[in-house]
Design an enzyme around this catalytic site. Structure first.
Site, PDB file in Angstrom:
ATOM      1  N   LYS A   1       0.801  -1.238   0.000  1.00 23.91           N
ATOM      2  CA  LYS A   1       0.000   0.000   0.000  1.00 23.91           C
ATOM      3  C   LYS A   1       0.832   1.286   0.000  1.00 23.91           C
ATOM      4  O   LYS A   1       0.378   2.314  -0.485  1.00 23.91           O
ATOM      5  CB  LYS A   1      -0.946   0.017   1.201  1.00 23.91           C
ATOM      6  CG  LYS A   1      -2.145  -0.914   1.051  1.00 23.91           C
ATOM      7  CD  LYS A   1      -3.089  -0.762   2.242  1.00 23.91           C
ATOM      8  CE  LYS A   1      -4.327  -1.622   2.070  1.00 23.91           C
ATOM      9  NZ  LYS A   1      -5.328  -1.379   3.114  1.00 23.91           N
TER      10      LYS A   1
ATOM     11  N   ASP B   1      -9.980   3.464   1.825  1.00 27.83           N
ATOM     12  CA  ASP B   1     -10.129   2.913   3.183  1.00 27.83           C
ATOM     13  C   ASP B   1     -10.687   3.977   4.130  1.00 27.83           C
ATOM     14  O   ASP B   1     -11.574   3.702   4.944  1.00 27.83           O
ATOM     15  CB  ASP B   1      -8.768   2.457   3.738  1.00 27.83           C
ATOM     16  CG  ASP B   1      -8.374   1.070   3.243  1.00 27.83           C
ATOM     17  OD1 ASP B   1      -9.275   0.305   2.836  1.00 27.83           O
ATOM     18  OD2 ASP B   1      -7.175   0.750   3.262  1.00 27.83           O
TER      19      ASP B   1
ATOM     20  N   GLY C   1      -0.590   0.868  12.413  1.00 31.10           N
ATOM     21  CA  GLY C   1      -0.217   0.479  11.051  1.00 31.10           C
ATOM     22  C   GLY C   1      -1.014   1.302  10.035  1.00 31.10           C
ATOM     23  O   GLY C   1      -1.517   2.384  10.354  1.00 31.10           O
TER      24      GLY C   1
ATOM     25  N   ALA D   1      -3.966   0.799   8.654  1.00 36.35           N
ATOM     26  CA  ALA D   1      -5.394   0.992   8.938  1.00 36.35           C
ATOM     27  C   ALA D   1      -5.572   2.040  10.025  1.00 36.35           C
ATOM     28  O   ALA D   1      -6.495   2.863   9.967  1.00 36.35           O
ATOM     29  CB  ALA D   1      -6.016  -0.334   9.368  1.00 36.35           C
TER      30      ALA D   1
ATOM     31  N   ASN E   1      -0.433   2.057  20.962  1.00 36.91           N
ATOM     32  CA  ASN E   1       0.120   0.923  20.227  1.00 36.91           C
ATOM     33  C   ASN E   1       1.165   0.219  21.070  1.00 36.91           C
ATOM     34  O   ASN E   1       1.809   0.838  21.918  1.00 36.91           O
ATOM     35  CB  ASN E   1       0.749   1.441  18.917  1.00 36.91           C
ATOM     36  CG  ASN E   1       1.136   0.323  17.992  1.00 36.91           C
ATOM     37  OD1 ASN E   1       0.331  -0.581  17.746  1.00 36.91           O
ATOM     38  ND2 ASN E   1       2.348   0.352  17.474  1.00 36.91           N
TER      39      ASN E   1
ATOM     40  N   THR F   1       4.015  -0.745  20.160  1.00 34.20           N
ATOM     41  CA  THR F   1       5.291  -0.070  19.899  1.00 34.20           C
ATOM     42  C   THR F   1       5.013   1.433  19.885  1.00 34.20           C
ATOM     43  O   THR F   1       4.510   1.965  18.886  1.00 34.20           O
ATOM     44  CB  THR F   1       5.886  -0.504  18.538  1.00 34.20           C
ATOM     45  OG1 THR F   1       5.879  -1.928  18.477  1.00 34.20           O
ATOM     46  CG2 THR F   1       7.288   0.027  18.331  1.00 34.20           C
TER      47      THR F   1
HETATM   48  P1  NAP Z   1      -0.402  -3.351   9.851  1.00 30.73           P
HETATM   49  O1  NAP Z   1       0.010  -2.180   9.006  1.00 30.73           O
HETATM   50  O2  NAP Z   1       0.394  -4.586   9.842  1.00 30.73           O
HETATM   51  O3  NAP Z   1      -0.481  -2.784  11.379  1.00 30.73           O
HETATM   52  C1  NAP Z   1      -0.846  -3.623  12.428  1.00 30.73           C
HETATM   53  C2  NAP Z   1      -0.794  -2.849  13.764  1.00 30.73           C
HETATM   54  O4  NAP Z   1      -1.287  -3.722  14.767  1.00 30.73           O
HETATM   55  C3  NAP Z   1       0.610  -2.423  14.165  1.00 30.73           C
HETATM   56  O5  NAP Z   1       0.552  -1.186  14.815  1.00 30.73           O
HETATM   57  C4  NAP Z   1       1.017  -3.509  15.163  1.00 30.73           C
HETATM   58  O6  NAP Z   1       1.834  -3.061  16.207  1.00 30.73           O
HETATM   59  C5  NAP Z   1      -0.306  -3.892  15.784  1.00 30.73           C
HETATM   60  N1  NAP Z   1      -0.281  -5.274  16.219  1.00 30.73           N
HETATM   61  C6  NAP Z   1      -0.080  -6.372  15.440  1.00 30.73           C
HETATM   62  N2  NAP Z   1      -0.120  -7.488  16.185  1.00 30.73           N
HETATM   63  C7  NAP Z   1      -0.319  -7.079  17.474  1.00 30.73           C
HETATM   64  C8  NAP Z   1      -0.436  -7.774  18.710  1.00 30.73           C
HETATM   65  N3  NAP Z   1      -0.354  -9.093  18.797  1.00 30.73           N
HETATM   66  N4  NAP Z   1      -0.662  -7.038  19.839  1.00 30.73           N
HETATM   67  C9  NAP Z   1      -0.746  -5.676  19.779  1.00 30.73           C
HETATM   68  N5  NAP Z   1      -0.632  -4.982  18.621  1.00 30.73           N
HETATM   69  C10 NAP Z   1      -0.430  -5.671  17.481  1.00 30.73           C
HETATM   70  O7  NAP Z   1      -1.880  -3.778   9.505  1.00 30.73           O
HETATM   71  P2  NAP Z   1      -3.063  -2.855   8.939  1.00 30.73           P
HETATM   72  O8  NAP Z   1      -3.045  -2.832   7.484  1.00 30.73           O
HETATM   73  O9  NAP Z   1      -3.032  -1.570   9.679  1.00 30.73           O
HETATM   74  O10 NAP Z   1      -4.354  -3.740   9.363  1.00 30.73           O
HETATM   75  C11 NAP Z   1      -4.718  -3.896  10.708  1.00 30.73           C
HETATM   76  C12 NAP Z   1      -6.012  -4.705  10.776  1.00 30.73           C
HETATM   77  O11 NAP Z   1      -7.072  -3.961  10.192  1.00 30.73           O
HETATM   78  C13 NAP Z   1      -5.953  -6.047  10.020  1.00 30.73           C
HETATM   79  O12 NAP Z   1      -6.634  -7.007  10.752  1.00 30.73           O
HETATM   80  C14 NAP Z   1      -6.690  -5.748   8.726  1.00 30.73           C
HETATM   81  O13 NAP Z   1      -7.318  -6.878   8.163  1.00 30.73           O
HETATM   82  C15 NAP Z   1      -7.735  -4.756   9.225  1.00 30.73           C
HETATM   83  N6  NAP Z   1      -8.224  -3.908   8.144  1.00 30.73           N
HETATM   84  C16 NAP Z   1      -9.536  -3.964   7.863  1.00 30.73           C
HETATM   85  C17 NAP Z   1     -10.036  -3.163   6.860  1.00 30.73           C
HETATM   86  C18 NAP Z   1     -11.502  -3.222   6.575  1.00 30.73           C
HETATM   87  O14 NAP Z   1     -11.905  -2.805   5.490  1.00 30.73           O
HETATM   88  N7  NAP Z   1     -12.310  -3.693   7.500  1.00 30.73           N
HETATM   89  C19 NAP Z   1      -9.204  -2.298   6.125  1.00 30.73           C
HETATM   90  C20 NAP Z   1      -7.842  -2.256   6.447  1.00 30.73           C
HETATM   91  C21 NAP Z   1      -7.353  -3.092   7.470  1.00 30.73           C
HETATM   92  P3  NAP Z   1       3.394  -2.673  15.989  1.00 30.73           P
HETATM   93  O15 NAP Z   1       3.358  -1.269  15.451  1.00 30.73           O
HETATM   94  O16 NAP Z   1       3.946  -2.777  17.347  1.00 30.73           O
HETATM   95  O17 NAP Z   1       3.954  -3.670  15.024  1.00 30.73           O
END
Ligand code: NAP
Length: 297
Positions: free
Chosen positions: A71, A109, A136, A138, A157, A159
Site C-alpha cells: 500500500k 479505506d 499500522g 489501517a 500501540n 510499539t
Molecule cells: P499493519 O500495518 O500490519 O499494522 C498492524 C498494527 O497492529 C501495528 O501497529 C502492530 O503493532 C499492531 N499489532 C499487530 N499485532 C499485534 C499484537 N499481537 N498485539 C498488539 N498490537 C499488534 O496492519 P493494517 O493494514 O493496519 O491492518 C490492521 C487490521 O485492520 C488487520 O486485521 C486488517 O485486516 C484490518 N483492516 C480492515 C479493513 C476493513 O476494510 N475492515 C481495512 C484495512 C485493514 P506494531 O506497530 O507494534 O507492530
C-alpha cells in the site's frame, strides 16, 4: 456474462491474495449490474511490484486494489495520487485512464471507514474523542479520517514509536491537529469518556479468535461505541466483551464493503450495488469458514 474481447479487467494486487474476499464481492456486483467486468486476484511479490504495476496498463486493466504489503511502496510507481493518499499515506485503489493509460492512486479505506460510521449513525464532530488501538496502515487511515472530521484522537500501540509516527504524520497535514500518542499503561485514563474505540490491529482475527486488543483489567468506558476493523470472524472477542459490558460494537465488514464500493464507483462510473456486496461478503465469510480463509484486505 461470458468473458470475451469486451471484458474489462480489474483485480487485487497483494502478497498473499488467495484468500481475499474482494473477488467474490466485486464479481457479484458486476454480475448483478450486468457489467462485462471481472475482478481477479493478482498475487505479486514485492520484487515484482514495479513490473506488475506497469503491466496493468499494458494489459488494458481498468484499475486495481492494492493490499498488504504494497500500500505504501506502490505510491512512487504511480503517475498521480489524490488528496486522499496524501492524507492517509497509502494507496488501496488504482484507476487507469482509458485514453492516456495514466495510473492514479486513491485511498478508499478512509472514506469506507467514515461511510460505515455514518451508516451506523455514529456521529463524529468537534466534540468527539476517540481511541485508536494500533499504528499500522489501517490506524493511520482511521486517525486521518477522525481528525479530519474534527475528533480528538488518542493513538495507542504496543510499539509507542509507531504511534508517535502516526501522530507526527497527521500533525504534518493540519495546522492544529487534535491527535496525541498515549502509552498503553495510560489506556484507562485516556479512554474515560471517549465516544469511539477503534481496533486497527489484527488482534482477534482468525485464527486467534480468543484474543482481544482490549486489556482484560481495563474497564470499558461507559456509553462508547467500539469499532473493530477485523471482520473475520464477523463478531470478534473484542466485540463480544464490549457488548457484554453494555457497549455498542461494530465489525469491519461494512468498511470493507464501502471501500470496495468506492473503488467500483470510480472504475465503472456507476453506483455500486452496496446491498448486494454486503450480502455476498457475509455469505462468503460464513460459507468459507476457517481454515480456508486466512488473508487480510
Ligand atoms: P499493519 O500495518 O500490519 O499494522 C498492524 C498494527 O497492529 C501495528 O501497529 C502492530 O503493532 C499492531 N499489532 C499487530 N499485532 C499485534 C499484537 N499481537 N498485539 C498488539 N498490537 C499488534 O496492519 P493494517 O493494514 O493496519 O491492518 C490492521 C487490521 O485492520 C488487520 O486485521 C486488517 O485486516 C484490518 N483492516 C480492515 C479493513 C476493513 O476494510 N475492515 C481495512 C484495512 C485493514 P506494531 O506497530 O507494534 O507492530
Amino acid at each position: 456474462m461470458p468473458i470475451d474481447a469486451q471484458t474489462q479487467l480489474v483485480g487485487v494486487i497483494g502478497w498473499p491474495v488467495a484468500h481475499s474476499i474482494s473477488p467474490a464481492i466485486q464479481n457479484a456486483a458486476f454480475s448483478y449490474a450486468g457489467l462485462n467486468w471481472r475482478y481477479v486476484p493478482l498475487p505479486v511479490h514485492a520484487e515484482n511490484l514495479a513490473a506488475a504495476i506497469r503491466g496493468l496498463a499494458a494489459l488494458g486493466f481498468r484499475g486495481a486494489n492494492i493490499t498488504i504489503p504494497h500500500k505504501v511502496d506502490v505510491i512512487p510507481l504511480l503517475d498521480a495520487i489524490t488528496e486522499s493518499v496524501t492524507v492517509a499515506g497509502a494507496v488501496n485503489t488504482i484507476r487507469i485512464d482509458r485514453n492516456t493509460s495514466l495510473l492514479e492512486g486513491l485511498n478508499t479505506d478512509m472514506g469506507g471507514f467514515l461511510t460505515d460510521l455514518a451508516a451506523n449513525k455514529v456521529k463524529i464532530g468537534k466534540d468527539s474523542r476517540a481511541v485508536i488501538l494500533g499504528a499500522g496502515g489501517a490506524a493511520r487511515a482511521a486517525a486521518a479520517a477522525l481528525v479530519r472530521s474534527g475528533a480528538h484522537v488518542y493513538v495507542i500501540n504496543r510499539t509507542p514509536g509507531h504511534a508517535e509516527g502516526i501522530v507526527k504524520f497527521v500533525q504534518s497535514s493540519w495546522s492544529q491537529p487534535n491527535i496525541e500518542m498515549v502509552y498503553l499503561e495510560n489506556l484507562y485514563e485516556a479512554s474515560r469518556g471517549v465516544g469511539l474505540i477503534v481496533n486497527a490491529t489484527p488482534v482477534g482475527q482468525w485464527p486467534n479468535v480468543d484474543a482481544s486488543p482490549w486489556p482484560e483489567k481495563v474497564p470499558f468506558p461507559e456509553g462508547a461505541t467500539i469499532y473493530d476493523m477485523v471482520y473475520r470472524p464477523l463478531k470478534t472477542k473484542f466485540m463480544q466483551d464490549a457488548e457484554r459490558a453494555g457497549l455498542r460494537a461494530l465489525g469491519g465488514l461494512g468498511m470493507l464493503v464501502y471501500q470496495g464500493a468506492a473503488a467500483y464507483d470510480m472504475w465503472t462510473g456507476k453506483r455500486a450495488p452496496i446491498d448486494v456486496m454486503k450480502v455476498i461478503a457475509m455469505q462468503t465469510l460464513s460459507e468459507n469458514a476457517p481454515p480456508n480463509l486466512v488473508g487480510v484486505e
